[in-house]
Scaffold this active site. Structure first.
Site, mmCIF file in Angstrom:
data_model
loop_
_atom_site.group_PDB
_atom_site.id
_atom_site.type_symbol
_atom_site.label_atom_id
_atom_site.label_comp_id
_atom_site.label_asym_id
_atom_site.label_seq_id
_atom_site.Cartn_x
_atom_site.Cartn_y
_atom_site.Cartn_z
ATOM 1 N N GLY A 40 38.290 40.669 54.097
ATOM 2 C CA GLY A 40 38.292 39.444 53.308
ATOM 3 C C GLY A 40 39.140 38.382 53.975
ATOM 4 N N GLY A 42 39.458 35.174 52.299
ATOM 5 C CA GLY A 42 39.699 34.127 51.307
ATOM 6 C C GLY A 42 41.183 33.815 51.284
ATOM 7 N N LEU A 43 41.640 33.169 50.214
ATOM 8 C CA LEU A 43 43.057 32.810 50.158
ATOM 9 C C LEU A 43 43.932 34.036 50.335
ATOM 10 C CD1 LEU A 43 42.986 30.192 47.288
ATOM 11 C CD2 LEU A 43 43.600 29.795 49.672
ATOM 12 N N HIS A 266 34.102 30.935 32.007
ATOM 13 C CA HIS A 266 34.696 29.604 32.125
ATOM 14 C C HIS A 266 33.970 28.609 31.229
ATOM 15 C CE1 HIS A 266 36.111 25.876 33.859
ATOM 16 N NE2 HIS A 266 36.983 26.547 34.574
ATOM 17 N N SER A 284 35.186 21.338 37.185
ATOM 18 C CA SER A 284 36.589 21.724 37.080
ATOM 19 C C SER A 284 37.111 21.536 35.670
ATOM 20 C CB SER A 284 37.443 20.903 38.031
ATOM 21 O OG SER A 284 38.792 21.146 37.719
ATOM 22 N N ARG A 330 40.929 29.135 28.248
ATOM 23 C CA ARG A 330 39.506 29.243 28.547
ATOM 24 C C ARG A 330 38.724 30.109 27.572
ATOM 25 N NH1 ARG A 330 39.923 29.836 35.076
ATOM 26 N NH2 ARG A 330 40.381 27.640 35.363
ATOM 27 N N HIS A 401 33.034 33.771 35.421
ATOM 28 C CA HIS A 401 33.775 33.008 36.409
ATOM 29 C C HIS A 401 34.779 33.836 37.199
ATOM 30 C CE1 HIS A 401 35.881 29.665 38.155
ATOM 31 N NE2 HIS A 401 36.981 29.927 37.510
ATOM 32 N N ARG A 435 42.890 34.869 32.432
ATOM 33 C CA ARG A 435 43.671 34.152 33.434
ATOM 34 C C ARG A 435 43.755 32.674 33.077
ATOM 35 N NH1 ARG A 435 42.429 30.942 37.737
ATOM 36 N NH2 ARG A 435 40.212 31.415 37.784
ATOM 37 N N SER A 440 44.888 31.587 39.759
ATOM 38 C CA SER A 440 44.340 32.581 40.662
ATOM 39 C C SER A 440 44.765 32.301 42.088
ATOM 40 C CB SER A 440 42.818 32.593 40.594
ATOM 41 O OG SER A 440 42.335 33.381 41.648
HETATM 42 C C1 LIG Z 1 34.007 27.421 41.266
HETATM 43 C C2 LIG Z 1 35.375 28.028 41.177
HETATM 44 C C3 LIG Z 1 36.490 27.232 40.963
HETATM 45 C C4 LIG Z 1 37.760 27.777 40.890
HETATM 46 N N1 LIG Z 1 38.836 26.954 40.684
HETATM 47 C C5 LIG Z 1 40.076 27.483 40.682
HETATM 48 C C6 LIG Z 1 41.209 26.652 40.533
HETATM 49 O O1 LIG Z 1 41.106 25.444 40.384
HETATM 50 N N2 LIG Z 1 42.434 27.228 40.572
HETATM 51 C C7 LIG Z 1 42.607 28.567 40.758
HETATM 52 O O2 LIG Z 1 43.740 29.020 40.810
HETATM 53 N N3 LIG Z 1 41.551 29.371 40.885
HETATM 54 C C8 LIG Z 1 40.287 28.878 40.866
HETATM 55 N N4 LIG Z 1 39.208 29.708 41.006
HETATM 56 C C9 LIG Z 1 39.410 31.132 41.244
HETATM 57 C C10 LIG Z 1 39.785 31.377 42.679
HETATM 58 O O3 LIG Z 1 39.119 30.492 43.522
HETATM 59 C C11 LIG Z 1 39.431 32.772 43.138
HETATM 60 O O4 LIG Z 1 39.828 33.708 42.201
HETATM 61 C C12 LIG Z 1 40.131 33.076 44.443
HETATM 62 O O5 LIG Z 1 39.862 32.081 45.380
HETATM 63 C C13 LIG Z 1 39.740 34.416 44.990
HETATM 64 O O6 LIG Z 1 40.280 34.539 46.293
HETATM 65 P P1 LIG Z 1 40.252 35.882 47.061
HETATM 66 O O7 LIG Z 1 40.961 35.651 48.337
HETATM 67 O O8 LIG Z 1 40.736 36.991 46.206
HETATM 68 O O9 LIG Z 1 38.710 36.194 47.312
HETATM 69 P P2 LIG Z 1 37.534 35.296 47.943
HETATM 70 O O10 LIG Z 1 37.952 33.934 48.257
HETATM 71 O O11 LIG Z 1 36.358 35.515 47.075
HETATM 72 O O12 LIG Z 1 37.276 35.977 49.333
HETATM 73 C C14 LIG Z 1 36.649 37.201 49.455
HETATM 74 C C15 LIG Z 1 36.572 37.526 50.920
HETATM 75 O O13 LIG Z 1 36.143 38.856 51.066
HETATM 76 C C16 LIG Z 1 35.041 38.928 51.916
HETATM 77 N N5 LIG Z 1 34.214 40.024 51.434
HETATM 78 C C17 LIG Z 1 33.807 40.288 50.173
HETATM 79 N N6 LIG Z 1 33.087 41.402 50.139
HETATM 80 C C18 LIG Z 1 33.029 41.858 51.399
HETATM 81 C C19 LIG Z 1 32.423 42.973 52.016
HETATM 82 N N7 LIG Z 1 31.747 43.883 51.300
HETATM 83 N N8 LIG Z 1 32.538 43.101 53.356
HETATM 84 C C20 LIG Z 1 33.247 42.204 54.095
HETATM 85 N N9 LIG Z 1 33.855 41.141 53.563
HETATM 86 C C21 LIG Z 1 33.744 40.979 52.235
HETATM 87 C C22 LIG Z 1 34.381 37.593 51.863
HETATM 88 O O14 LIG Z 1 33.672 37.375 53.058
HETATM 89 C C23 LIG Z 1 35.585 36.683 51.716
HETATM 90 O O15 LIG Z 1 36.124 36.414 52.975
HETATM 91 C C24 LIG Z 1 37.921 29.166 41.047
HETATM 92 C C25 LIG Z 1 36.808 29.965 41.244
HETATM 93 C C26 LIG Z 1 35.542 29.412 41.278
HETATM 94 C C27 LIG Z 1 34.361 30.309 41.391
#
Ligand SMILES: Cc1cc2nc3c(=O)[nH]c(=O)nc-3n(C[C@H](O)[C@H](O)[C@H](O)COP(=O)(O)OP(=O)(O)OC[C@H]3O[C@@H](n4cnc5c(N)ncnc54)[C@H](O)[C@@H]3O)c2cc1C
Ligand code: FES
Lengths: 638, 258
Positions: A40, A42-43, A266, A284, A330, A401, A435, A440
């Protein structure tokens, strides 16, 4: 099962520092000998991979998109919380802790929540140092806004794209480490299974999504940062690729799953317009700061919204919750929207919609200010619906969401399987049964920048490095399982796409395990899901082969795991015979229709172990204690 | 609505490709372009044919994954819009629509409409960062940043890295992308210490990847879904020039504590 959360012995304010003082460390000379896998980007994943690599560890990082920067975190819009108290409105670490505990309806672990609140301020410092262009006031100071469910202004933001900017910050740190040779990045690569040797996570098996090649990767520890599974509902605000595959397959290899039924719906999304819909778009939640939510008082009222006079408008949140008004949490907002629509007051072609109106805000603050705050969101709405929010109110409806449920972790963020860690949305996290907005990203980055880089050292320091590589027979065994599974899916040769079965699963889950749940519905879902799975196993059609780029195969693998996870979600929802946060059991409501907790029987985390194919699992409980903040019924009315 | 689609099909980089004609019906004006493609793929799958491979993820115009040249235009006819945010109400019922991948020397084709954009990531790895470790940092309000400056940085930072600028450029240049990245960090006070090494390295990498050179066609700006201005290219060129003049100062690469 060992559910020892390893919470440090210290007053809550000093727990994290005490823990840091006593964690075992790996010295700088030894770190390059250890390899850590991060799945992963993501953040959570990008910040963890970059932080560990910059300390000197060797990191292998994987994502299924073509670039780490495209992880779903990129889509977060509204902002990120931090207890900076820049607005001098009484904010503090305690207050953020309090809001998170209360918002989560007292179903999270106090120690973790306190730490999260404590680390929140450092995240902003880190992000600014990386060049994240947060909004500034005219004097050059960081700007804040308020966000759902709280009484202070503590949310930091970059227009409507805070997630993109924070992720670009984390990914730039990652890019630097890739260039330095300390991170090997594997984009377009999907995690398909976990390799466990002598009870410890020792590596993973992945599929190259371009060549179809299956390969093994060994490491001293594995970190899953694979996000949430809201796509189990088919229609959700998540990106198309979001999945449960990584956490689910780890679950099948021994990592316990906690509170799977806790899913947030959401309140502010664009309603579905028809059958073909592939996802729902979030507007948002910050829009609720200035927009007013209403429906016509009379279900027969078919006038255009602008023609409906003030007395015929039912501002139901403002009337029902005078203190918080449109800013209730929410779950409360979502449930109320469903209520008024169930009562026939819903608007729009499907009747599943309520108005979010900016007329008064534009009149009070002027068009420029509103444009500044929400201009790009208005544009987005107009592009999708063909209607301009400057002229007519938006229509919104709740959508799945965020998943509070996920892999169980202890205070060090390690799962029940030694050597396997889970961070970000993938773990069962600090958000309890619900949440709060803008929390998040805060948790993902606290986990990735500040917690995992030190807690993983404690684990690694207890184990020698380099004893195992991919020549170990366990890797070839798991590779064989993965190949068999892919061949099995391809050889079904039926006539239905995985997407069509996924859509049916989504409908079952929305009907029975969504905004409101009850025993009868959940039992019905538990009857329907195995039938769907049977249909999947006999009717699935995947054109092409597994030996090159095959998006149908990718999708089928994910749907298969969703089907399994859906069953566990319903089982968990059925067992939790109380209402709390987002988990609203219709049997348990106050007279006013609010969620009614049962703290005597359910003040715990429900933790599920995989019992084997077709065996109904028995859960274990992690009891929760409430010392820093005694239990109280949530009340957003007064 | 019904459409006739002419879609580029190609199994892999090494095999030849061609435009293939498909009829798709049952489209509604509220469908996004990608939902229309989903519908076609559903029809193909049920008929036992291999669906058209295309990239998408967020489907809300922010991840930069989707990438189609529609009727000859990167991301199609609508201004400031990604493919996933394009709606079928933009098209005439019965229209013939051509769909092709991004075409550029630096973006090799992988399959059908899917291309390899990893060159963009390597440009970032060459210098698209501010060197900081994770850990305690100074209080951010100790360096006030003028509102307009933060906004300008954001105007550049909002690039989603989709590559439409490259696809739209007759020369396949990546100047707008690189300039947006260079400017985002170069505008902010935090980005000053590495400002000139950054621009030098990123531009060198861009050239190394085989992107074409900029001839000021400005097609990139017109195709950019985030409307990033070509003024950033001018800004990058100025920084680059300054960096060239400063070059004699010897530096041994970024400082590293390891
Ligand atoms: C539209 C939207 C708006 C949001 N707004 C907010 C906000 O304003 N404030 C806030 O705090 N939160 C917000 N959230 C929530 C927040 O964005 C997410 O909870 C958070 O970004 C999740 O981050 P993460 O790093 O855990 O996972 P993700 O960012 O989902 O990253 C997952 C990673 O894992 C990888 N991955 C997944 N499965 C596999 C696999 N099987 N094999 C290899 N790689 C894989 C993907 O490629 C990706 O790199 C929002 C969410 C959404 C949907
Ligand atoms: S799919 Fe993410 S921008 Fe189009």
């Amino acid at each position: 099962m060992n559910l020892e959360a390893k919470i440090p012995e210290a007053p809550i304010e000093q727990m994290w520092e005490t823990h840091l003082d006593h964690l075992r460390l790996v010295g700088p000379r030894n770190r390059p000998h250890y390899r850590v896998i991060v799945v992963g980007s993501g953040l959570a994943g990008a910040s963890a991979a970059a932080s560990m690599a910059s300390m000197g560890y060797q990191v292998d990082c994987f994502c299924f998109q073509d670039s780490p920067r495209r992880a779903h975190s990129i889509a977060a819009q509204g902002g990120i919380n931090a207890a900076k108290d820049y607005r001098n409105d009484g904010d503090s670490v305690y207050r953020l802790f309090y809001d998170t505990q209360k918002g989560g309806d007292y179903r999270s672990r106090e120690a973790n929540v306190w730490r999260l609140a404590q680390l929140s301020t450092q995240i902003i410092d880190q992000a600014v140092a990386q060049g994240v262009p947060f909004a500034r006031e005219y004097g050059g100071m960081l700007a804040n806004r308020s966000f759902g469910g709280v009484l202070v202004e503590r949310t930091f933001y970059c227009r409507g794209e805070t997630g993109q900017q924070l992720l670009l910050g984390a990914c730039s740190a990652l890019a630097q480490q890739i260039a330095a040779g300390r991170v090997r990045m594997y984009p377009r690569t999907e995690f398909l299974d976990l390799v466990v040797i002598d009870g410890r996570a020792r590596g993973i098996v992945v599929r190259d999504l371009v060549t179809g090649q299956i390969s093994s990767h060994a490491a001293e520890a594995v970190v899953l940062a694979t996000g949430g599974y809201s796509n189990i509902y088919y229609l959700s605000t998540n990106a198309k690729g979001c999945n449960v595959t990584a956490t689910w397959r780890a679950h099948k290899r021994g990592a316990a799953f906690a509170n799977p039924c806790f899913n947030q719906i959401h309140p502010t999304c664009i309603p579905a317009s028809g059958e073909h819909q592939s996802k729902l778009t979030l507007m948002s939640e910050s829009l609720r700061n200035d927009g007013r939510i209403w429906v016509p008082r009379n279900s027969e009222d078919t006038r255009a919204p602008s023609e409906i006079s003030e007395k015929d408008r039912y501002y139901y949140l403002e009337e029902r919750y005078p203190r918080f008004g449109n800013l209730v949490p929410r779950d409360v907002a979502s449930r109320n929207a469903k209520n008024v629509c169930d009562d026939g007051l819903g608007v729009g072609p499907t009747g599943h919609g309520v108005y979010l109106d900016f007329r008064d805000a534009i009149a009070d603050h002027g068009r420029d200010l509103i444009d500044d705050r929400y201009g790009n969101l208005f544009e987005m709405y107009e592009r999708i619906t063909g209607e301009s929010p400057w002229k007519t109110p938006m229509r919104i409806y709740p959508a799945p969401h965020y998943t509070m449920g996920g892999l169980w972790v202890d205070y060090d963020l390690m799962t029940t399987l030694p050597g396997l860690f889970a961070i970000g949305e993938a773990n069962f996290s600090d958000h309890g049964a619900n949440r709060l907005g803008a929390s998040s990203m805060m948790q993902c980055l606290a986990d990735g920048y500040f917690i995992i880089p030190v807690t993983i050292g404690d684990y690694l320091s207890r184990h020698p490095y380099g004893e195992i590589d991919t020549n170990h027979s366990a890797f070839s065994d798991v590779e064989r399982d993965v190949r068999d599974r892919i061949d099995g899916l391809i050889s079904i040769r039926g006539s239905r796409s995985a997407a069509s079965i996924h859509r049916e699963l989504g409908q079952v889950m929305r009907d029975h395990c969504g905004i409101a749940r009850n025993a009868t519905g959940l039992q019905a879902a538990l009857g329907e899901i195995p039938k769907l799975r049977e249909r999947f196993r006999t009717e699935l059609c995947i054109p092409g082969s597994g030996s090159d780029l095959n998006q149908s195969l990718e999708e089928a693998g994910r749907v298969e795991d969703f089907l399994d996870c859906a069953e566990l979600m319903c089982r968990d929802a059925l067992l939790r015979n109380e209402s709390c946060g987002c988990h609203f059991r219709e049997e348990h409501a106050t007279e006013k229709g609010e969620a009614l907790r049962d703290d005597v029987n359910f003040a715990h985390v429900t933790v599920w172990e995989h019992a084997g194919e077709g065996v109904v699992p028995e859960p274990t409980k992690e009891p929760l204690s409430f010392d820093a903040l005694p239990l109280a019924q949530r009340n957003y009315k007064t | 609505m019904n459409f006739t689609l002419k879609i580029w099909r190609q199994r892999s980089h090494s095999e030849p490709g061609q435009m293939v004609r498909y009829d798709v019906d049952g489209v509604t004006p509220g469908m996004s372009f990608l939902e229309m493609m989903d519908l076609l793929n559903e029809q193909l799958t049920v008929g036992g044919e291999e669906p058209v491979a295309f990239d998408s993820d967020c489907r809300e115009g922010i991840c930069g994954m989707c990438s189609m040249v529609i009727n000859g235009q990167a991301h199609g006819p609508a201004r400031a819009t990604t493919t996933c945010q394009l709606y079928m109400r933009q098209f005439e019922d019965g229209e013939e629509i051509s769909v092709e991948p991004w075409r550029a020397a630096a973006f090799p084709l992988l399959r059908d409409l899917v291309v390899d954009r990893s060159a963009f990531d390597r440009i970032m790895q060459a210098g698209g960062y501010i060197s900081v470790h994770s850990g305690p940092k100074p209080e951010p309000n100790s360096i006030p940043i003028e509102n307009a400056l933060a906004e300008e940085a954001l105007d550049a930072a909002c690039c989603i890295g989709c590559g439409a600028c490259v696809a739209a450029c007759p020369n396949g240049a990546a100047m707008l992308y690189t300039a947006a990245k260079v400017s985002h960090l170069g505008i902010l006070p935090q980005g000053q210490p590495e400002r000139y090494t950054r621009v030098t390295r990123m531009v060198a990498q861009m050239e190394h990847e085989g992107f074409g050179s900029c001839r000021n066609y400005a097609e990139c700006e017109a195709a950019c879904p985030k409307e990033i201005s070509i003024k950033f290219i001018g800004r990058m060129n100025r920084d680059y020039l300054t960096a060239t003049l400063r070059r004699p100062i010897k530096r041994d690469g970024p400082m590293d504590s390891q």
